[in-house]
Design a protein around this motif. Structure first.
Motif, PDB file in Angstrom:
ATOM      1  N   LEU A 105      -0.866  -2.301 -13.342  1.00 59.12           N
ATOM      2  CA  LEU A 105      -1.678  -1.510 -14.265  1.00 59.12           C
ATOM      3  C   LEU A 105      -2.353  -0.375 -13.509  1.00 59.12           C
ATOM      4  O   LEU A 105      -2.350   0.782 -13.959  1.00 59.12           O
ATOM      5  N   ALA A 106      -2.922  -0.696 -12.347  1.00 57.18           N
ATOM      6  CA  ALA A 106      -3.592   0.319 -11.550  1.00 57.18           C
ATOM      7  C   ALA A 106      -2.618   1.405 -11.112  1.00 57.18           C
ATOM      8  O   ALA A 106      -2.930   2.596 -11.152  1.00 57.18           O
ATOM      9  N   ALA A 139      -7.623  -5.058 -10.416  1.00 56.70           N
ATOM     10  CA  ALA A 139      -7.186  -3.691 -10.700  1.00 56.70           C
ATOM     11  C   ALA A 139      -8.146  -2.667 -10.100  1.00 56.70           C
ATOM     12  O   ALA A 139      -7.716  -1.651  -9.534  1.00 56.70           O
ATOM     13  N   VAL A 140      -9.448  -2.921 -10.222  1.00 50.74           N
ATOM     14  CA  VAL A 140     -10.446  -1.991  -9.669  1.00 50.74           C
ATOM     15  C   VAL A 140     -10.309  -1.904  -8.157  1.00 50.74           C
ATOM     16  O   VAL A 140     -10.330  -0.815  -7.570  1.00 50.74           O
ATOM     17  N   LEU A 141     -10.162  -3.050  -7.503  1.00 50.57           N
ATOM     18  CA  LEU A 141     -10.016  -3.046  -6.049  1.00 50.57           C
ATOM     19  C   LEU A 141      -8.709  -2.386  -5.617  1.00 50.57           C
ATOM     20  O   LEU A 141      -8.664  -1.686  -4.598  1.00 50.57           O
ATOM     21  N   ALA A 142      -7.653  -2.593  -6.390  1.00 51.05           N
ATOM     22  CA  ALA A 142      -6.379  -1.955  -6.067  1.00 51.05           C
ATOM     23  C   ALA A 142      -6.486  -0.439  -6.190  1.00 51.05           C
ATOM     24  O   ALA A 142      -5.993   0.303  -5.339  1.00 51.05           O
ATOM     25  N   LEU A 143      -7.131   0.026  -7.248  1.00 52.57           N
ATOM     26  CA  LEU A 143      -7.319   1.465  -7.424  1.00 52.57           C
ATOM     27  C   LEU A 143      -8.176   2.042  -6.308  1.00 52.57           C
ATOM     28  O   LEU A 143      -7.860   3.099  -5.743  1.00 52.57           O
ATOM     29  N   GLY A 144      -9.252   1.344  -5.978  1.00 52.36           N
ATOM     30  CA  GLY A 144     -10.108   1.830  -4.906  1.00 52.36           C
ATOM     31  C   GLY A 144      -9.382   1.884  -3.579  1.00 52.36           C
ATOM     32  O   GLY A 144      -9.520   2.850  -2.819  1.00 52.36           O
ATOM     33  N   GLY A 145      -8.574   0.865  -3.304  1.00 55.51           N
ATOM     34  CA  GLY A 145      -7.825   0.829  -2.062  1.00 55.51           C
ATOM     35  C   GLY A 145      -6.785   1.928  -1.958  1.00 55.51           C
ATOM     36  O   GLY A 145      -6.378   2.311  -0.858  1.00 55.51           O
ATOM     37  N   ALA A 146      -6.335   2.435  -3.109  1.00 56.97           N
ATOM     38  CA  ALA A 146      -5.348   3.507  -3.127  1.00 56.97           C
ATOM     39  C   ALA A 146      -5.996   4.880  -3.236  1.00 56.97           C
ATOM     40  O   ALA A 146      -5.307   5.878  -3.437  1.00 56.97           O
ATOM     41  N   GLY A 147      -7.329   4.916  -3.103  1.00 52.16           N
ATOM     42  CA  GLY A 147      -8.011   6.209  -3.196  1.00 52.16           C
ATOM     43  C   GLY A 147      -8.146   6.728  -4.603  1.00 52.16           C
ATOM     44  O   GLY A 147      -8.358   7.929  -4.812  1.00 52.16           O
ATOM     45  N   ARG A 148      -8.028   5.856  -5.598  1.00 49.27           N
ATOM     46  CA  ARG A 148      -8.104   6.255  -7.007  1.00 49.27           C
ATOM     47  C   ARG A 148      -9.464   5.879  -7.595  1.00 49.27           C
ATOM     48  O   ARG A 148      -9.560   5.150  -8.585  1.00 49.27           O
ATOM     49  N   ALA A 149     -10.531   6.397  -6.986  1.00 50.70           N
ATOM     50  CA  ALA A 149     -11.879   6.050  -7.438  1.00 50.70           C
ATOM     51  C   ALA A 149     -12.122   6.499  -8.874  1.00 50.70           C
ATOM     52  O   ALA A 149     -12.833   5.829  -9.631  1.00 50.70           O
ATOM     53  N   HIS A 150     -11.567   7.641  -9.260  1.00 44.07           N
ATOM     54  CA  HIS A 150     -11.772   8.150 -10.619  1.00 44.07           C
ATOM     55  C   HIS A 150     -11.210   7.183 -11.653  1.00 44.07           C
ATOM     56  O   HIS A 150     -11.859   6.873 -12.659  1.00 44.07           O
ATOM     57  N   GLU A 151      -9.993   6.674 -11.386  1.00 39.64           N
ATOM     58  CA  GLU A 151      -9.379   5.744 -12.334  1.00 39.64           C
ATOM     59  C   GLU A 151     -10.099   4.395 -12.315  1.00 39.64           C
ATOM     60  O   GLU A 151     -10.216   3.737 -13.350  1.00 39.64           O
ATOM     61  N   ALA A 152     -10.576   3.988 -11.138  1.00 41.17           N
ATOM     62  CA  ALA A 152     -11.337   2.738 -11.066  1.00 41.17           C
ATOM     63  C   ALA A 152     -12.591   2.828 -11.921  1.00 41.17           C
ATOM     64  O   ALA A 152     -12.932   1.896 -12.665  1.00 41.17           O
ATOM     65  N   ARG A 153     -13.283   3.968 -11.841  1.00 42.94           N
ATOM     66  CA  ARG A 153     -14.488   4.136 -12.649  1.00 42.94           C
ATOM     67  C   ARG A 153     -14.136   4.181 -14.134  1.00 42.94           C
ATOM     68  O   ARG A 153     -14.865   3.619 -14.963  1.00 42.94           O
ATOM     69  N   ALA A 154     -13.050   4.848 -14.484  1.00 44.67           N
ATOM     70  CA  ALA A 154     -12.648   4.908 -15.893  1.00 44.67           C
ATOM     71  C   ALA A 154     -12.364   3.518 -16.439  1.00 44.67           C
ATOM     72  O   ALA A 154     -12.726   3.194 -17.578  1.00 44.67           O
ATOM     73  N   LEU A 155     -11.724   2.677 -15.621  1.00 45.19           N
ATOM     74  CA  LEU A 155     -11.451   1.304 -16.050  1.00 45.19           C
ATOM     75  C   LEU A 155     -12.749   0.532 -16.241  1.00 45.19           C
ATOM     76  O   LEU A 155     -12.929  -0.174 -17.242  1.00 45.19           O
ATOM     77  N   LEU A 156     -13.682   0.673 -15.307  1.00 52.12           N
ATOM     78  CA  LEU A 156     -14.953  -0.042 -15.430  1.00 52.12           C
ATOM     79  C   LEU A 156     -15.775   0.471 -16.603  1.00 52.12           C
ATOM     80  O   LEU A 156     -16.441  -0.303 -17.289  1.00 52.12           O
TER      81      LEU A 156
END
Length: 210
Positions: A105-106, A139-156
């Motif tokens: 998903l991430a 999913a949030v940790l996976a996004l963060g680990g891939a440098g996708r902070a914007h998408e991690a925040r959108a998910l949260l």
């Protein structure tokens, strides 16, 4: 129908048989090859033929399978489906992708965002927040680990808007140091009241940093 260079995985969720979480999330989707483009066009031709023949059940199976393909293929499919007048099929594919295992998903969200399909990315994340809280964490940790902070925040943001504040505790519990600040920031983006409720739930649960 197999896509080149990718091992088939089974989407996980209420309508799927389940699969282990993918171990790693690539930082960026690969550039589409000629073979990728050909495969996307072939899938769309298949869908168009099935729709024309009234074979909606078979079309649904094709879309479920497409949802689990390499994330970098999603923007290609979006373009091809809209070009063929099959926008409803893209919406259905996006819905199915929302039930992929967390890191898939991430990766899908990241691929859509990288391709400039921000609204599709947001829709995918909004649809994905019905999954168990621990999968949101993954999913949030996976996004963060891939440098996708914007998408991690959108998910949260989508999560704290759609779910009870107490569910935020379940998301934060595996890694409070990293996740509590992100959850509070996401809740703040939703509303002052939501931030207050999430902070209260975290404090009641005894999670430090809240």
């Amino acid at each position: 129908m197999n896509w080149p260079g990718y091992a088939t995985t089974t989407p996980r969720g209420a309508r799927f048989g389940g699969a282990p979480v993918v171990a790693a999330l690539p930082e960026a989707p690969p550039e589409p090859s000629v073979e990728d483009l050909r495969a996307a066009a072939e899938l769309v031709r298949t869908l168009a033929a099935l729709r024309a023949g009234g074979r909606s059940g078979e079309a649904h199976v094709v879309l479920c399978e497409a949802a689990g393909r390499p994330p970098g293929q999603l923007p290609l499919l979006a373009d091809e489906l809209h070009r063929a007048g099959l926008g409803a099929d893209w919406a259905e594919l996006l819905w199915e992708a929302a039930f992929l295992p967390p890191t898939q998903l991430a990766a899908a969200a990241g691929a859509l965002s990288a391709a400039g399909r921000d609204e599709d990315c947001r829709q995918l994340l909004r649809q994905g927040v019905s999954r168990p809280a621990e999968e949101i964490t993954d999913a949030v940790l996976a996004l963060g680990g891939a440098g996708r902070a914007h998408e991690a925040r959108a998910l949260l943001c989508a999560f704290v808007q759609a779910r009870a504040p107490e569910d935020a505790v379940l998301v934060a519990a595996p890694d409070p140091h990293r996740l509590v600040p992100q959850l509070i920031e996401a809740a703040r983006e939703v509303s002052v009241a939501r931030e207050r409720d999430v902070v209260h739930a975290l404090r009641v649960a005894g999670i430090a940093d809240a």
